[in-house]
Scaffold this motif. Structure first.
Motif, PDB file in Angstrom:
ATOM      1  N   THR A   1      -4.675   9.856   2.908  1.00  0.00           N
ATOM      2  CA  THR A   1      -5.047   9.056   1.743  1.00  0.00           C
ATOM      3  C   THR A   1      -4.359   7.699   1.820  1.00  0.00           C
ATOM      4  O   THR A   1      -3.145   7.626   2.027  1.00  0.00           O
ATOM      5  CB  THR A   1      -4.652   9.757   0.442  1.00  0.00           C
ATOM      6  OG1 THR A   1      -5.281  11.038   0.387  1.00  0.00           O
ATOM      7  CG2 THR A   1      -5.068   8.930  -0.767  1.00  0.00           C
ATOM      8  N   VAL A   2      -5.142   6.645   1.657  1.00  0.00           N
ATOM      9  CA  VAL A   2      -4.621   5.280   1.686  1.00  0.00           C
ATOM     10  C   VAL A   2      -4.909   4.624   0.349  1.00  0.00           C
ATOM     11  O   VAL A   2      -6.054   4.629  -0.131  1.00  0.00           O
ATOM     12  CB  VAL A   2      -5.259   4.460   2.818  1.00  0.00           C
ATOM     13  CG1 VAL A   2      -4.689   3.035   2.819  1.00  0.00           C
ATOM     14  CG2 VAL A   2      -5.047   5.138   4.164  1.00  0.00           C
ATOM     15  N   GLU A   3      -3.879   4.078  -0.277  1.00  0.00           N
ATOM     16  CA  GLU A   3      -4.025   3.404  -1.561  1.00  0.00           C
ATOM     17  C   GLU A   3      -3.596   1.946  -1.415  1.00  0.00           C
ATOM     18  O   GLU A   3      -2.437   1.656  -1.135  1.00  0.00           O
ATOM     19  CB  GLU A   3      -3.179   4.098  -2.622  1.00  0.00           C
ATOM     20  CG  GLU A   3      -3.295   3.454  -4.000  1.00  0.00           C
ATOM     21  CD  GLU A   3      -2.417   4.129  -5.033  1.00  0.00           C
ATOM     22  OE1 GLU A   3      -2.419   3.681  -6.197  1.00  0.00           O
ATOM     23  OE2 GLU A   3      -1.700   5.102  -4.678  1.00  0.00           O
TER      24      GLU A   3
ATOM     25  N   TYR B   1      -0.195  11.916   3.919  1.00  0.00           N
ATOM     26  CA  TYR B   1      -1.047  12.833   4.668  1.00  0.00           C
ATOM     27  C   TYR B   1      -0.884  14.245   4.115  1.00  0.00           C
ATOM     28  O   TYR B   1       0.233  14.753   3.953  1.00  0.00           O
ATOM     29  CB  TYR B   1      -0.660  12.810   6.146  1.00  0.00           C
ATOM     30  CG  TYR B   1      -1.499  13.710   7.033  1.00  0.00           C
ATOM     31  CD1 TYR B   1      -2.850  13.454   7.226  1.00  0.00           C
ATOM     32  CD2 TYR B   1      -0.921  14.818   7.661  1.00  0.00           C
ATOM     33  CE1 TYR B   1      -3.604  14.276   8.049  1.00  0.00           C
ATOM     34  CE2 TYR B   1      -1.671  15.649   8.478  1.00  0.00           C
ATOM     35  CZ  TYR B   1      -3.022  15.364   8.672  1.00  0.00           C
ATOM     36  OH  TYR B   1      -3.785  16.191   9.472  1.00  0.00           O
TER      37      TYR B   1
ATOM     38  N   PHE C   1       3.292   7.840   8.846  1.00  0.00           N
ATOM     39  CA  PHE C   1       2.825   8.575   7.658  1.00  0.00           C
ATOM     40  C   PHE C   1       2.575  10.053   7.947  1.00  0.00           C
ATOM     41  O   PHE C   1       2.669  10.876   7.046  1.00  0.00           O
ATOM     42  CB  PHE C   1       1.516   7.957   7.138  1.00  0.00           C
ATOM     43  CG  PHE C   1       1.570   6.463   7.010  1.00  0.00           C
ATOM     44  CD1 PHE C   1       2.423   5.867   6.097  1.00  0.00           C
ATOM     45  CD2 PHE C   1       0.769   5.651   7.790  1.00  0.00           C
ATOM     46  CE1 PHE C   1       2.486   4.487   5.976  1.00  0.00           C
ATOM     47  CE2 PHE C   1       0.808   4.270   7.669  1.00  0.00           C
ATOM     48  CZ  PHE C   1       1.672   3.685   6.757  1.00  0.00           C
TER      49      PHE C   1
ATOM     50  N   LEU D   1       0.833  -1.203   0.000  1.00  0.00           N
ATOM     51  CA  LEU D   1       0.000   0.000   0.000  1.00  0.00           C
ATOM     52  C   LEU D   1       0.861   1.245   0.000  1.00  0.00           C
ATOM     53  O   LEU D   1       2.058   1.198   0.269  1.00  0.00           O
ATOM     54  CB  LEU D   1      -0.922  -0.017   1.228  1.00  0.00           C
ATOM     55  CG  LEU D   1      -0.246  -0.115   2.598  1.00  0.00           C
ATOM     56  CD1 LEU D   1      -0.060   1.266   3.210  1.00  0.00           C
ATOM     57  CD2 LEU D   1      -1.077  -0.971   3.537  1.00  0.00           C
ATOM     58  N   LYS D   2       0.218   2.377  -0.291  1.00  0.00           N
ATOM     59  CA  LYS D   2       0.813   3.698  -0.164  1.00  0.00           C
ATOM     60  C   LYS D   2      -0.090   4.529   0.721  1.00  0.00           C
ATOM     61  O   LYS D   2      -1.317   4.423   0.644  1.00  0.00           O
ATOM     62  CB  LYS D   2       0.976   4.362  -1.529  1.00  0.00           C
ATOM     63  CG  LYS D   2       2.081   3.779  -2.393  1.00  0.00           C
ATOM     64  CD  LYS D   2       2.239   4.583  -3.671  1.00  0.00           C
ATOM     65  CE  LYS D   2       3.378   4.036  -4.530  1.00  0.00           C
ATOM     66  NZ  LYS D   2       3.564   4.843  -5.751  1.00  0.00           N
ATOM     67  N   CYS D   3       0.542   5.357   1.536  1.00  0.00           N
ATOM     68  CA  CYS D   3      -0.244   6.176   2.459  1.00  0.00           C
ATOM     69  C   CYS D   3       0.473   7.507   2.644  1.00  0.00           C
ATOM     70  O   CYS D   3       1.677   7.539   2.885  1.00  0.00           O
ATOM     71  CB  CYS D   3      -0.394   5.444   3.793  1.00  0.00           C
ATOM     72  SG  CYS D   3      -1.511   6.254   4.948  1.00  0.00           S
TER      73      CYS D   3
ATOM     74  N   PHE E   1      -5.484  -3.052   8.963  1.00  0.00           N
ATOM     75  CA  PHE E   1      -5.890  -3.645   7.680  1.00  0.00           C
ATOM     76  C   PHE E   1      -6.284  -5.103   7.953  1.00  0.00           C
ATOM     77  O   PHE E   1      -5.428  -5.934   8.257  1.00  0.00           O
ATOM     78  CB  PHE E   1      -4.732  -3.584   6.679  1.00  0.00           C
ATOM     79  CG  PHE E   1      -4.224  -2.187   6.430  1.00  0.00           C
ATOM     80  CD1 PHE E   1      -4.759  -1.415   5.405  1.00  0.00           C
ATOM     81  CD2 PHE E   1      -3.226  -1.634   7.218  1.00  0.00           C
ATOM     82  CE1 PHE E   1      -4.297  -0.138   5.166  1.00  0.00           C
ATOM     83  CE2 PHE E   1      -2.763  -0.361   6.993  1.00  0.00           C
ATOM     84  CZ  PHE E   1      -3.299   0.405   5.968  1.00  0.00           C
TER      85      PHE E   1
ATOM     86  N   LEU F   1      -3.470   2.583  11.751  1.00  0.00           N
ATOM     87  CA  LEU F   1      -4.361   2.047  10.727  1.00  0.00           C
ATOM     88  C   LEU F   1      -4.333   0.529  10.825  1.00  0.00           C
ATOM     89  O   LEU F   1      -3.259  -0.075  10.925  1.00  0.00           O
ATOM     90  CB  LEU F   1      -3.893   2.466   9.328  1.00  0.00           C
ATOM     91  CG  LEU F   1      -4.235   3.864   8.848  1.00  0.00           C
ATOM     92  CD1 LEU F   1      -3.473   4.172   7.574  1.00  0.00           C
ATOM     93  CD2 LEU F   1      -5.743   4.013   8.613  1.00  0.00           C
TER      94      LEU F   1
ATOM     95  N   VAL G   1     -10.327  -1.336   6.221  1.00  0.00           N
ATOM     96  CA  VAL G   1      -9.372  -0.352   6.745  1.00  0.00           C
ATOM     97  C   VAL G   1     -10.052   0.439   7.850  1.00  0.00           C
ATOM     98  O   VAL G   1     -11.164   0.958   7.660  1.00  0.00           O
ATOM     99  CB  VAL G   1      -8.868   0.586   5.636  1.00  0.00           C
ATOM    100  CG1 VAL G   1      -7.851   1.568   6.197  1.00  0.00           C
ATOM    101  CG2 VAL G   1      -8.243  -0.215   4.502  1.00  0.00           C
TER     102      VAL G   1
END
Length: 552
Positions: free
Chosen positions: A413-415, A405, A499, A401-403, A475, A473, A437
């Motif tokens: 934003t969480v991808e 702020y 993050f 993932l990518k995260c 998951f 966070l 999430v």
């Protein structure tokens, strides 16, 4: 010289006969001179010697002038050629016999000394009994005889030293009726045995064996002798532990009564008053122990007593789960007071010894039970974060993932990029995974809701929220099931501090400039925790995960 003396004697006799008128009355003995050969100096004699009579009735008078010189044709031999060699080997059989007798008599003497001992201090300043003195005296006599024997062959003395050490390390057990005196006697003998290597010159034997047999010979001596001494020390320590256990067992009834008093004290009673009976009993006991025990044994007894108290309190806390917070506060105060008592401002037990073993488990138990439900939940997530940081590989797969702020917009934003190596939970060997999430703990993010993103997820987040040390966070990977409850596949956590921190490089809305984060999934069974009604929803979710894992 005899021929000249005979002529002198004849001349004197003739003169004497002429004077007396008759040769028959003449006596041939005129006197003698006795000179020990070992007293004749190297330069000889040139002096007058007084004649000596041969009996008290003899009338001898006069002197004789002698000139003596010593001459010899014998070649003097080197003293080393005259010295005896290997003579000690003649006595080996006798020494072996002597060692056998010493072993038998020493064992019998030690046994009788212990049996006849009244276990009373022999002097006011001495805290061990007469049997301990008898034992060490017996060993000392053996050691002194060996020193006087001065066996010349150090390498050959190895077998004798081994047997002497065996004699000195004979097992003995003191009576346990006067426990403190018996304990001191055991320590007295143990300290004496520690001097054996020096008293019996082990180092000299090792060096001699090294010279004659090499390094292997030295190691053999070291291993054999030190092994004997080590086993003897272990036996004496085991005996000391037995006596200490017997001593602390006597204290158990009163200690249990004091711990029960603390446990049953109502909340209206001051904590000091609840702990006072226990501390008074310990104070009185310490005075007696300090007067009766040597310092080493006092330390051992206090350590054993501390361990007994820790186990008692742990058992009491374990038997009273779910009670009011004041109960745990009272016992935490008790433990802190006991630590100060046993440490005694550095004069007692070391803090590292006090705060180890059962203390850590008890301190954690009391700390958690004092916490509110929210504090327990936060502790749970702190442990999850700590476990996630050390997880470098997992058989349950991983997610990428990518995260990032956006501080001005206060937007996180969480991808979710992809998942790999997930376990198969369907009967066909496949899975239909999806990710939930969440911002956790929920009480820190009351307006946030769990979401099921397809690719991008945007969450509103203010600085006060992400700065909390347990904010994270989560998951949760689930396997979608059409006909029954979704199956739990694994979970991962990521602290928000990774993050959202000041100075983090800016990122595009799509996060293309950031490196993906890989989180390994885990499926740890939730541990039991004491949580109140404020955390009922949290407990319900934990139970759902546990049930899902049990159904697989």
């Amino acid at each position: 010289m005899g021929r000249y003396f005979k002529q002198i004697a004849k001349s004197v006799r003739a003169n004497g006969a002429a004077a007396s008128g008759s040769e028959e009355n003449a006596d041939d003995f005129l006197g003698c001179i006795n000179i020990p050969l070992n007293e004749i100096p190297v330069v000889g004699y040139d002096k007058w010697f007084k004649l000596e009579p041969r009996s008290s009735a003899s009338k001898v008078q006069g002197e004789c002038h002698l000139i003596l010189r010593l001459f010899t044709t014998q070649v003097l031999l080197d003293t080393k050629m005259l010295a005896l060699t290997g003579y000690h080997n003649w006595f080996k059989t006798s020494i072996h016999k002597w060692l056998q007798i010493v072993h038998e008599r020493s064992t019998d003497r030690i046994r009788k000394a212990v049996e006849m001992d009244q276990l009373e201090q022999i002097q006011s300043q001495t805290k061990h009994s007469s049997s301990a003195v008898d034992v060490t005296t017996c060993f000392s006599q053996v050691r002194e005889f060996w020193a006087q024997l001065a066996w010349p062959d150090s390498a050959g003395a190895f077998i004798f030293i081994t047997r002497l050490t065996d004699v000195s390390t004979s097992k003995l057990h003191f009576h346990k009726h006067a426990v403190c005196v018996a304990l001191n006697s055991t320590e007295h003998v143990r300290v004496y045995l520690g001097c054996l290597p020096r008293e019996l010159d082990w180092r000299g034997v090792e060096q001699a064996m090294e010279e004659s047999c090499g390094l292997e010979g030295k190691e053999q001596v070291n291993k054999s002798l030190n092994g004997q001494l080590y086993n003897a020390d272990i036996d004496l320590q085991r005996e000391a532990k037995r006596l200490i256990t017997h001593l602390t067992d006597r204290m158990l009834p009163e200690l249990r009564r004091c711990i029960q008093h603390i446990s049953l004290s109502p909340d209206s009673i001051n904590t000091d008053e609840a702990v006072a009976p226990l501390m008074k009993y310990l104070d009185d006991t310490l005075v007696i122990l300090n007067e009766s025990l040597v310092k080493e044994n006092l330390t051992r007894v206090l350590q054993s007593l501390w361990e007994v108290l820790l186990r008692m309190i742990l058992d009491t806390v374990g038997e009273n789960r779910g009670v009011q917070v004041e109960f745990y506060t009272r016992f935490q105060y008790t433990v802190e007071t006991l630590v100060r008592f046993f440490h005694a401002d550095g004069e007692g037990l070391l803090l590292e010894d006090l705060k180890s073993g059962d203390y850590k488990a008890l301190d954690e138990e009391l700390r958690l039970n004092k916490c509110s439900s929210f504090e327990l939940i936060e502790q749970y997530f702190l442990e999850k974060i700590s476990q996630q940081r050390i997880l470098k590989h997992s058989r349950f797969g991983r997610i990428s993932l990518k995260c990032y702020y956006d501080a001005p917009e206060q937007r996180l934003t969480v991808e979710i990029l992809h998942a790999a190596d997930l376990i198969a939970l369907d009967a066909n060997g496949l899975s239909d995974p999806f990710v939930i999430v969440e911002l956790c703990p929920h009480h820190l993010f009351p307006t946030a809701r769990s979401q099921l993103p397809h690719q991008l997820l945007t969450l509103t987040l203010d600085p006060e929220q992400y700065r909390h040390r347990c904010a994270c966070l989560t998951f949760t990977v689930m396997d979608y099931d059409w006909l029954s409850t979704n199956d739990f596949a694994g979970e991962a956590v990521a602290p928000l501090s990774d993050f959202c921190w000041p100075g983090r490089p800016s990122a595009t809305p799509a996060g293309k400039t950031l490196q993906p984060v890989i989180l390994h999934l885990s499926r740890q069974k939730p541990s039991g925790m004491l949580i109140y009604r404020e955390a009922q929803e949290f407990v319900r979710k934990l139970k759902e995960i546990e049930k899902s894992m049990e159904e697989e």
